[in-house]
Motif scaffolding. Structure first.
Motif, PDB file in Angstrom:
ATOM      1  N   ASP A 233       0.858  -1.186   0.000  1.00 30.20           N
ATOM      2  CA  ASP A 233       0.000   0.000   0.000  1.00 30.20           C
ATOM      3  C   ASP A 233       0.896   1.238   0.000  1.00 30.20           C
ATOM      4  O   ASP A 233       1.266   1.762   1.049  1.00 30.20           O
TER       5      ASP A 233
ATOM      6  N   SER B  41      -5.501   6.311  -5.064  1.00 37.46           N
ATOM      7  CA  SER B  41      -6.071   4.968  -5.014  1.00 37.46           C
ATOM      8  C   SER B  41      -7.306   4.917  -5.902  1.00 37.46           C
ATOM      9  O   SER B  41      -8.067   5.878  -5.980  1.00 37.46           O
TER      10      SER B  41
ATOM     11  N   LEU C  73      -5.271  -2.731  -3.976  1.00 36.72           N
ATOM     12  CA  LEU C  73      -4.023  -1.986  -4.168  1.00 36.72           C
ATOM     13  C   LEU C  73      -3.879  -1.563  -5.633  1.00 36.72           C
ATOM     14  O   LEU C  73      -2.850  -1.774  -6.270  1.00 36.72           O
TER      15      LEU C  73
END
Length: 165
Positions: A50, A89, A96
């Protein structure tokens, strides 16, 4: 004697950054598209880490790409022809999955400025290569600069987005 020791300790800690100890992310290219004829190219990719949650305090972070063979992605080094994009994101099935809004530019020779590369100015540079190399880079105030592993973007895919009219 205490003043000398304190001075030495301060000098030692002021000249170095801490090793961040974070896992090095492997990025996998997914796709690319131009954002509504703006010269902004949305590069989609996944990561095994992440990348947006690596550090609490950041000076800057983003995807940095080299249009030529200069793969020195350090902040202090200037790549003549490069791309940079902020990363966000992408909600969905993959947890991810990310998108970088990349702008390509070229340093103006001896003038200190930049020329933005898009369409017919970007396409000839891409046709010379099979891929361009990119990394996710994060700067912090305390730690050494973080770099992901190099991700290769196929220039065929990027050319489709560049020449699409």
């Amino acid at each position: 004697m205490h003043k000398v020791f304190l001075f030495f300790l301060i000098m030692m800690s002021a000249s170095c950054s801490l090793n961040h100890g974070k896992p090095v992310a492997t990025l996998e290219y997914s796709s690319v598209a131009e954002l509504r004829s703006t010269g902004l190219y949305q590069v989609y990719f996944t990561s095994d880490v992440d990348v947006l949650q690596l550090f609490k305090s950041k000076i800057g972070e983003g995807l940095v790409c080299a249009l030529e063979d200069d793969l020195d992605f350090a902040e202090s080094h200037h790549i003549k022809r490069s791309g940079f994009g902020l990363v966000e994101s992408v909600p969905g099935e993959l947890s991810l999955r990310y998108r970088a809004n990349v702008i390509f530019s070229e340093s103006a020779n001896g003038k200190g400025g930049e020329n933005y590369l898009e369409g017919e100015t970007l396409a000839p540079l891409l046709r010379k290569r099979d891929f361009i190399s990119c990394v996710f880079r994060v700067h912090t105030t305390t730690y050494k600069t973080y770099f992901s592993k190099v991700m290769r973007i196929p220039t065929k895919e990027l050319l489709k987005a560049v020449v699409k009219q």
